[in-house]
Write a protein that holds these residues in place. Structure first.
Motif, PDB file in Angstrom:
ATOM      1  N   TYR A  29      -5.399  -2.385  -6.694  1.00 41.62           N
ATOM      2  CA  TYR A  29      -7.381  -2.007  -6.139  1.00 41.62           C
ATOM      3  C   TYR A  29      -7.628  -1.539  -7.283  1.00 41.62           C
ATOM      4  CZ  TYR A  29     -10.748   0.718  -3.754  1.00 41.62           C
ATOM      5  OH  TYR A  29     -11.448   1.070  -3.073  1.00 41.62           O
ATOM      6  N   TYR A  81     -10.485  -4.430   2.348  1.00 41.53           N
ATOM      7  CA  TYR A  81      -9.518  -4.831   1.117  1.00 41.53           C
ATOM      8  C   TYR A  81      -9.491  -5.461   0.589  1.00 41.53           C
ATOM      9  CZ  TYR A  81     -10.032   0.831   0.675  1.00 41.53           C
ATOM     10  OH  TYR A  81     -10.248   1.887   0.843  1.00 41.53           O
ATOM     11  N   ALA A 135       1.510  -1.181   0.063  1.00 32.54           N
ATOM     12  CA  ALA A 135       0.162  -0.495   0.050  1.00 32.54           C
ATOM     13  C   ALA A 135       1.034   1.649  -0.311  1.00 32.54           C
ATOM     14  CB  ALA A 135      -1.250  -0.474   1.105  1.00 32.54           C
ATOM     15  N   GLY A 167       0.632   0.923  -5.223  1.00 34.28           N
ATOM     16  CA  GLY A 167      -0.124   0.985  -3.937  1.00 34.28           C
ATOM     17  C   GLY A 167      -0.501   2.013  -3.955  1.00 34.28           C
ATOM     18  N   PHE A 168      -1.300   2.570  -3.240  1.00 35.83           N
ATOM     19  CA  PHE A 168      -1.852   3.895  -2.753  1.00 35.83           C
ATOM     20  C   PHE A 168      -0.643   5.457  -2.845  1.00 35.83           C
ATOM     21  CE2 PHE A 168      -4.499   1.177  -1.617  1.00 35.83           C
ATOM     22  CZ  PHE A 168      -5.786   0.896  -1.689  1.00 35.83           C
ATOM     23  N   LYS A 169      -1.596   7.085  -3.253  1.00 39.57           N
ATOM     24  CA  LYS A 169      -0.566   8.221  -2.777  1.00 39.57           C
ATOM     25  C   LYS A 169      -0.789   8.457  -1.484  1.00 39.57           C
ATOM     26  CE  LYS A 169       0.157  12.393  -4.717  1.00 39.57           C
ATOM     27  NZ  LYS A 169       0.100  13.330  -5.385  1.00 39.57           N
ATOM     28  N   TYR A 170      -1.348   7.792  -0.907  1.00 34.16           N
ATOM     29  CA  TYR A 170      -1.828   7.653   1.151  1.00 34.16           C
ATOM     30  C   TYR A 170      -2.507   6.788   1.596  1.00 34.16           C
ATOM     31  CZ  TYR A 170      -1.257  13.000  -0.808  1.00 34.16           C
ATOM     32  OH  TYR A 170      -0.512  13.936  -0.432  1.00 34.16           O
ATOM     33  N   PRO A 171      -1.738   5.870   1.490  1.00 31.67           N
ATOM     34  CA  PRO A 171      -2.447   4.630   1.736  1.00 31.67           C
ATOM     35  C   PRO A 171      -3.146   4.876   3.012  1.00 31.67           C
ATOM     36  CG  PRO A 171       0.242   4.504   1.822  1.00 31.67           C
ATOM     37  CD  PRO A 171      -0.021   6.540   2.132  1.00 31.67           C
TER      38      PRO A 171
END
Length: 87
Positions: A54, A29, A11, A16-20
């Motif tokens: 995701y 999830y 994450a 993953g995500f820019k802001y987990p």
């Protein structure tokens, strides 16, 4: 298929995500199939392919109205991966 990495590590990575999100959100999830390929639970930890994506909720399942309330609540809990409230 890439290497398996811990869910939090994935994450936080560029894939993953820019802001987990919070760990509890990531676990939800993983449980509800919002990450493809699906994460695997190894003991008490979630691991995921380092190249996973995701995808979010793809579709909601329709729950028939003719079922008893207790059965509908159990189905909702199973589908959503979390507790539901009764009204």
């Amino acid at each position: 298929m890439g290497q398996l990495v811990p869910l939090m590590e994935w994450a936080s990575s560029p894939k993953g995500f820019k802001y987990p999100p919070a760990p509890a959100t990531l676990h939800r999830y993983a449980k509800t199939g919002q990450i493809i390929p699906a994460p695997i639970k190894q003991g008490s930890k979630w691991v995921v392919d380092e190249d996973a994506k995701y995808v979010g909720v793809i579709a909601k399942a329709a729950i028939p109205n003719h079922l008893p309330a207790s059965v509908k609540a159990l189905l909702e809990k199973t589908i959503n991966g979390s507790q539901t409230t009764h009204t």
